[in-house]
Design a protein around this motif. Structure first.
Motif, PDB file in Angstrom:
ATOM      1  N   ASP A  10      -4.440  -3.209  -1.667  1.00 55.38           N
ATOM      2  CA  ASP A  10      -3.067  -2.730  -1.515  1.00 55.38           C
ATOM      3  C   ASP A  10      -2.288  -2.868  -2.822  1.00 55.38           C
ATOM      4  O   ASP A  10      -1.107  -3.204  -2.826  1.00 55.38           O
ATOM      5  N   LEU A  11      -2.979  -2.631  -3.963  1.00 51.83           N
ATOM      6  CA  LEU A  11      -2.322  -2.684  -5.265  1.00 51.83           C
ATOM      7  C   LEU A  11      -1.550  -1.390  -5.508  1.00 51.83           C
ATOM      8  O   LEU A  11      -1.939  -0.325  -5.048  1.00 51.83           O
ATOM      9  N   ILE A  12      -0.472  -1.497  -6.244  1.00 51.24           N
ATOM     10  CA  ILE A  12       0.338  -0.332  -6.556  1.00 51.24           C
ATOM     11  C   ILE A  12       0.220  -0.034  -8.040  1.00 51.24           C
ATOM     12  O   ILE A  12       0.497  -0.883  -8.877  1.00 51.24           O
ATOM     13  N   GLU A  13      -0.219   1.180  -8.342  1.00 53.09           N
ATOM     14  CA  GLU A  13      -0.353   1.654  -9.707  1.00 53.09           C
ATOM     15  C   GLU A  13       0.874   2.505 -10.052  1.00 53.09           C
ATOM     16  O   GLU A  13       1.491   3.080  -9.155  1.00 53.09           O
ATOM     17  N   GLY A  15       3.123   5.484 -10.574  1.00 47.14           N
ATOM     18  CA  GLY A  15       3.026   6.849 -10.068  1.00 47.14           C
ATOM     19  C   GLY A  15       2.539   6.954  -8.641  1.00 47.14           C
ATOM     20  O   GLY A  15       2.474   8.056  -8.100  1.00 47.14           O
ATOM     21  N   ASP A  16       2.201   5.846  -8.008  1.00 50.05           N
ATOM     22  CA  ASP A  16       1.768   5.877  -6.613  1.00 50.05           C
ATOM     23  C   ASP A  16       2.928   6.196  -5.679  1.00 50.05           C
ATOM     24  O   ASP A  16       4.073   5.810  -5.944  1.00 50.05           O
ATOM     25  N   TYR A  20       9.411   2.912   1.077  1.00 47.41           N
ATOM     26  CA  TYR A  20      10.416   1.865   0.904  1.00 47.41           C
ATOM     27  C   TYR A  20      10.970   1.487   2.276  1.00 47.41           C
ATOM     28  O   TYR A  20      11.393   2.342   3.046  1.00 47.41           O
ATOM     29  N   HIS A  21      10.951   0.199   2.594  1.00 46.10           N
ATOM     30  CA  HIS A  21      11.479  -0.296   3.868  1.00 46.10           C
ATOM     31  C   HIS A  21      12.340  -1.532   3.642  1.00 46.10           C
ATOM     32  O   HIS A  21      12.373  -2.443   4.453  1.00 46.10           O
ATOM     33  N   GLY A  22      13.041  -1.527   2.522  1.00 49.10           N
ATOM     34  CA  GLY A  22      13.852  -2.680   2.125  1.00 49.10           C
ATOM     35  C   GLY A  22      15.218  -2.722   2.776  1.00 49.10           C
ATOM     36  O   GLY A  22      15.447  -2.136   3.836  1.00 49.10           O
ATOM     37  N   SER A  23      16.150  -3.383   2.119  1.00 53.06           N
ATOM     38  CA  SER A  23      17.455  -3.678   2.693  1.00 53.06           C
ATOM     39  C   SER A  23      18.472  -2.539   2.613  1.00 53.06           C
ATOM     40  O   SER A  23      19.582  -2.683   3.091  1.00 53.06           O
ATOM     41  N   ARG A  79       2.196   0.733   0.072  1.00 54.21           N
ATOM     42  CA  ARG A  79       1.475   1.856  -0.529  1.00 54.21           C
ATOM     43  C   ARG A  79       1.250   2.915   0.538  1.00 54.21           C
ATOM     44  O   ARG A  79       0.764   2.629   1.624  1.00 54.21           O
ATOM     45  N   SER A  80       1.585   4.135   0.245  1.00 52.33           N
ATOM     46  CA  SER A  80       1.474   5.235   1.197  1.00 52.33           C
ATOM     47  C   SER A  80       0.016   5.669   1.358  1.00 52.33           C
ATOM     48  O   SER A  80      -0.737   5.690   0.389  1.00 52.33           O
ATOM     49  N   THR A  81      -0.348   6.035   2.564  1.00 54.53           N
ATOM     50  CA  THR A  81      -1.704   6.539   2.802  1.00 54.53           C
ATOM     51  C   THR A  81      -1.791   8.005   2.392  1.00 54.53           C
ATOM     52  O   THR A  81      -2.869   8.580   2.389  1.00 54.53           O
ATOM     53  N   ALA A  82      -0.672   8.621   2.030  1.00 52.68           N
ATOM     54  CA  ALA A  82      -0.651  10.012   1.575  1.00 52.68           C
ATOM     55  C   ALA A  82      -1.272  10.161   0.195  1.00 52.68           C
ATOM     56  O   ALA A  82      -1.471  11.268  -0.283  1.00 52.68           O
ATOM     57  N   ASN A  83      -1.568   9.055  -0.499  1.00 50.82           N
ATOM     58  CA  ASN A  83      -2.173   9.099  -1.829  1.00 50.82           C
ATOM     59  C   ASN A  83      -3.609   9.588  -1.796  1.00 50.82           C
ATOM     60  O   ASN A  83      -4.147   9.988  -2.806  1.00 50.82           O
TER      61      ASN A  83
END
Length: 84
Positions: A10-13, A15-16, A20-23, A79-83
């Motif tokens: 679940d690493l984010i590179e 451009g990925d 967002y589900h933040g505040s 990380r989105s599964t749309a990648n």
């Protein structure tokens, strides 16, 4: 590094696509993530902080490089599964 390994960890590179589900509910949704390069995040990096923060931009905007959010914590994005 293989994309399968990145997904497993679940690493984010840069451009990925991330979700967002933040505040800030008005910004929930898909964004492009890049490491945050603002002064505060740069200073935290120099001081040895391991809390990576990201700049998020709207991939559907007329100018995808336009900033939507900055200094977003890793816990606020997935990380989105749309990648794939």
């Amino acid at each position: 590094m293989s994309d399968t390994l990145l997904r497993t960890l679940d690493l984010i590179e840069p451009g990925d696509l991330v979700i967002y589900h933040g505040s800030i509910p008005s910004h929930h949704g898909l964004h492009l993530a890049r490491p945050c390069d603002c002064f505060d995040c740069g200073r935290a990096d120099c001081l040895g902080s391991t809390d990576t923060r990201y700049r998020l931009s709207d991939p559907f905007a007329e100018d995808p490089a336009a900033l939507t959010l900055r200094c977003v914590r890793r816990q606020s994005i997935t990380r989105s599964t749309a990648n794939a």
